[in-house]
Motif scaffolding. Sequence first.
Motif, PDB file in Angstrom:
ATOM      1  N   ARG A 107       8.275 -32.310  63.104  1.00 15.12           N
ATOM      2  CA  ARG A 107       9.543 -32.812  63.664  1.00 15.12           C
ATOM      3  C   ARG A 107      10.614 -31.723  63.636  1.00 15.12           C
ATOM      4  NH1 ARG A 107       8.055 -37.286  60.646  1.00 15.12           N
ATOM      5  NH2 ARG A 107       9.515 -36.744  58.990  1.00 15.12           N
ATOM      6  N   SER A 108      10.666 -30.967  62.533  1.00 11.30           N
ATOM      7  CA  SER A 108      11.650 -29.883  62.427  1.00 11.30           C
ATOM      8  C   SER A 108      11.397 -28.807  63.477  1.00 11.30           C
ATOM      9  CB  SER A 108      11.605 -29.258  61.032  1.00 11.30           C
ATOM     10  OG  SER A 108      12.045 -30.171  60.070  1.00 11.30           O
ATOM     11  N   LEU A 109      10.132 -28.420  63.651  1.00  9.56           N
ATOM     12  CA  LEU A 109       9.799 -27.434  64.680  1.00  9.56           C
ATOM     13  C   LEU A 109      10.233 -27.919  66.061  1.00  9.56           C
ATOM     14  CD1 LEU A 109       6.192 -26.196  63.786  1.00  9.56           C
ATOM     15  CD2 LEU A 109       8.309 -24.865  63.748  1.00  9.56           C
ATOM     16  N   GLU A 110       9.922 -29.172  66.359  1.00  3.80           N
ATOM     17  CA  GLU A 110      10.274 -29.710  67.677  1.00  3.80           C
ATOM     18  C   GLU A 110      11.778 -29.744  67.881  1.00  3.80           C
ATOM     19  OE1 GLU A 110       8.226 -33.380  68.404  1.00  3.80           O
ATOM     20  OE2 GLU A 110       6.265 -32.427  68.193  1.00  3.80           O
ATOM     21  N   ARG A 111      12.506 -30.093  66.842  1.00  7.00           N
ATOM     22  CA  ARG A 111      13.966 -30.145  66.950  1.00  7.00           C
ATOM     23  C   ARG A 111      14.533 -28.735  67.156  1.00  7.00           C
ATOM     24  NH1 ARG A 111      14.559 -33.263  63.016  1.00  7.00           N
ATOM     25  NH2 ARG A 111      14.782 -31.746  61.367  1.00  7.00           N
ATOM     26  N   LEU A 112      14.011 -27.765  66.423  1.00  8.00           N
ATOM     27  CA  LEU A 112      14.525 -26.396  66.504  1.00  8.00           C
ATOM     28  C   LEU A 112      14.113 -25.670  67.784  1.00  8.00           C
ATOM     29  CD1 LEU A 112      13.945 -25.283  62.818  1.00  8.00           C
ATOM     30  CD2 LEU A 112      16.153 -25.619  63.939  1.00  8.00           C
ATOM     31  N   LEU A 113      12.891 -25.919  68.254  1.00  8.91           N
ATOM     32  CA  LEU A 113      12.377 -25.158  69.388  1.00  8.91           C
ATOM     33  C   LEU A 113      12.472 -25.896  70.718  1.00  8.91           C
ATOM     34  CD1 LEU A 113       9.266 -23.523  67.688  1.00  8.91           C
ATOM     35  CD2 LEU A 113      11.501 -22.493  68.148  1.00  8.91           C
ATOM     36  N   GLY A 114      12.821 -27.179  70.698  1.00  8.87           N
ATOM     37  CA  GLY A 114      13.041 -27.886  71.942  1.00  8.87           C
ATOM     38  C   GLY A 114      11.935 -28.819  72.394  1.00  8.87           C
ATOM     39  N   GLY A 115      11.033 -29.176  71.517  1.00 14.03           N
ATOM     40  CA  GLY A 115       9.990 -30.130  71.874  1.00 14.03           C
ATOM     41  C   GLY A 115       8.600 -29.544  71.772  1.00 14.03           C
ATOM     42  N   PRO A 116       7.587 -30.393  71.905  1.00 19.64           N
ATOM     43  CA  PRO A 116       6.199 -29.946  71.749  1.00 19.64           C
ATOM     44  C   PRO A 116       5.798 -28.829  72.705  1.00 19.64           C
ATOM     45  CG  PRO A 116       6.302 -32.344  71.839  1.00 19.64           C
ATOM     46  CD  PRO A 116       7.667 -31.829  72.148  1.00 19.64           C
ATOM     47  N   GLY A 117       6.230 -28.911  73.951  1.00 17.54           N
ATOM     48  CA  GLY A 117       5.883 -27.876  74.927  1.00 17.54           C
ATOM     49  C   GLY A 117       6.424 -26.518  74.530  1.00 17.54           C
ATOM     50  N   CYS A 118       7.616 -26.495  73.969  1.00 15.59           N
ATOM     51  CA  CYS A 118       8.217 -25.227  73.539  1.00 15.59           C
ATOM     52  C   CYS A 118       7.482 -24.637  72.346  1.00 15.59           C
ATOM     53  CB  CYS A 118       9.693 -25.432  73.205  1.00 15.59           C
ATOM     54  SG  CYS A 118      10.692 -25.846  74.651  1.00 15.59           S
ATOM     55  N   ILE A 119       6.959 -25.493  71.487  1.00 21.38           N
ATOM     56  CA  ILE A 119       6.190 -25.010  70.344  1.00 21.38           C
ATOM     57  C   ILE A 119       4.916 -24.331  70.834  1.00 21.38           C
ATOM     58  CG2 ILE A 119       4.873 -25.714  68.298  1.00 21.38           C
ATOM     59  CD1 ILE A 119       7.024 -27.911  67.939  1.00 21.38           C
ATOM     60  N   VAL A 120       4.253 -24.953  71.779  1.00 22.67           N
ATOM     61  CA  VAL A 120       3.024 -24.381  72.339  1.00 22.67           C
ATOM     62  C   VAL A 120       3.319 -23.044  73.007  1.00 22.67           C
ATOM     63  CG1 VAL A 120       1.190 -24.733  74.040  1.00 22.67           C
ATOM     64  CG2 VAL A 120       1.918 -26.636  72.576  1.00 22.67           C
ATOM     65  N   GLU A 121       4.400 -22.968  73.762  1.00 24.65           N
ATOM     66  CA  GLU A 121       4.774 -21.714  74.426  1.00 24.65           C
ATOM     67  C   GLU A 121       5.118 -20.626  73.410  1.00 24.65           C
ATOM     68  OE1 GLU A 121       7.979 -22.605  77.078  1.00 24.65           O
ATOM     69  OE2 GLU A 121       6.793 -24.070  78.191  1.00 24.65           O
ATOM     70  N   THR A 122       5.838 -20.997  72.355  1.00 25.99           N
ATOM     71  CA  THR A 122       6.211 -20.034  71.316  1.00 25.99           C
ATOM     72  C   THR A 122       4.972 -19.514  70.608  1.00 25.99           C
ATOM     73  OG1 THR A 122       8.354 -21.111  71.001  1.00 25.99           O
ATOM     74  CG2 THR A 122       7.567 -19.695  69.211  1.00 25.99           C
ATOM     75  N   LEU A 123       4.054 -20.399  70.255  1.00 29.45           N
ATOM     76  CA  LEU A 123       2.815 -19.980  69.600  1.00 29.45           C
ATOM     77  C   LEU A 123       2.011 -19.047  70.501  1.00 29.45           C
ATOM     78  CD1 LEU A 123       0.804 -20.024  67.300  1.00 29.45           C
ATOM     79  CD2 LEU A 123      -0.119 -22.159  68.248  1.00 29.45           C
ATOM     80  N   ALA A 124       1.927 -19.370  71.777  1.00 32.53           N
ATOM     81  CA  ALA A 124       1.203 -18.504  72.724  1.00 32.53           C
ATOM     82  C   ALA A 124       1.851 -17.124  72.786  1.00 32.53           C
ATOM     83  CB  ALA A 124       1.155 -19.149  74.101  1.00 32.53           C
ATOM     84  N   SER A 125       3.177 -17.070  72.774  1.00 31.45           N
ATOM     85  CA  SER A 125       3.889 -15.787  72.801  1.00 31.45           C
ATOM     86  C   SER A 125       3.603 -14.969  71.555  1.00 31.45           C
ATOM     87  CB  SER A 125       5.389 -16.010  72.935  1.00 31.45           C
ATOM     88  OG  SER A 125       5.705 -16.599  74.170  1.00 31.45           O
ATOM     89  N   VAL A 126       3.627 -15.619  70.404  1.00 32.89           N
ATOM     90  CA  VAL A 126       3.346 -14.927  69.141  1.00 32.89           C
ATOM     91  C   VAL A 126       1.917 -14.394  69.156  1.00 32.89           C
ATOM     92  CG1 VAL A 126       3.016 -15.279  66.663  1.00 32.89           C
ATOM     93  CG2 VAL A 126       5.040 -16.204  67.798  1.00 32.89           C
ATOM     94  N   GLN A 127       0.984 -15.175  69.643  1.00 31.90           N
ATOM     95  CA  GLN A 127      -0.406 -14.734  69.697  1.00 31.90           C
ATOM     96  C   GLN A 127      -0.575 -13.534  70.632  1.00 31.90           C
ATOM     97  OE1 GLN A 127      -2.175 -18.534  70.653  1.00 31.90           O
ATOM     98  NE2 GLN A 127      -2.805 -18.858  68.533  1.00 31.90           N
ATOM     99  N   ARG A 128       0.124 -13.543  71.784  1.00 32.58           N
ATOM    100  CA  ARG A 128       0.058 -12.410  72.702  1.00 32.58           C
ATOM    101  C   ARG A 128       0.601 -11.146  72.040  1.00 32.58           C
ATOM    102  NH1 ARG A 128       1.520 -16.269  76.485  1.00 32.58           N
ATOM    103  NH2 ARG A 128       3.710 -15.674  76.401  1.00 32.58           N
TER     104      ARG A 128
END
Length: 57
Positions: free
Chosen positions: A32-53
């Motif tokens: 819930r904290s991640l979603e609140r800080l990053l803007g929702g589930p989709g943003c978390i997935v995008e952020t993780l993909a960016s970190v992995q790249r």
Amino acid sequence: MNAIETRYTVALRDCPSLSASERIAAEAAYARSLERLLGGPGCIVETLASVQRIQEQ
């Protein structure tokens, strides 16, 4: 308990002192904290993909 559909998984590691219910509650609170800080589930997935790249470069 109702299943929650998500596009990512939060899993705490190395927390042997937590019971299963405490671990699940902590994982849900973190998600819930991640979603609140990053803007929702989709943003978390995008952020993780960016970190992995970045890690792959």
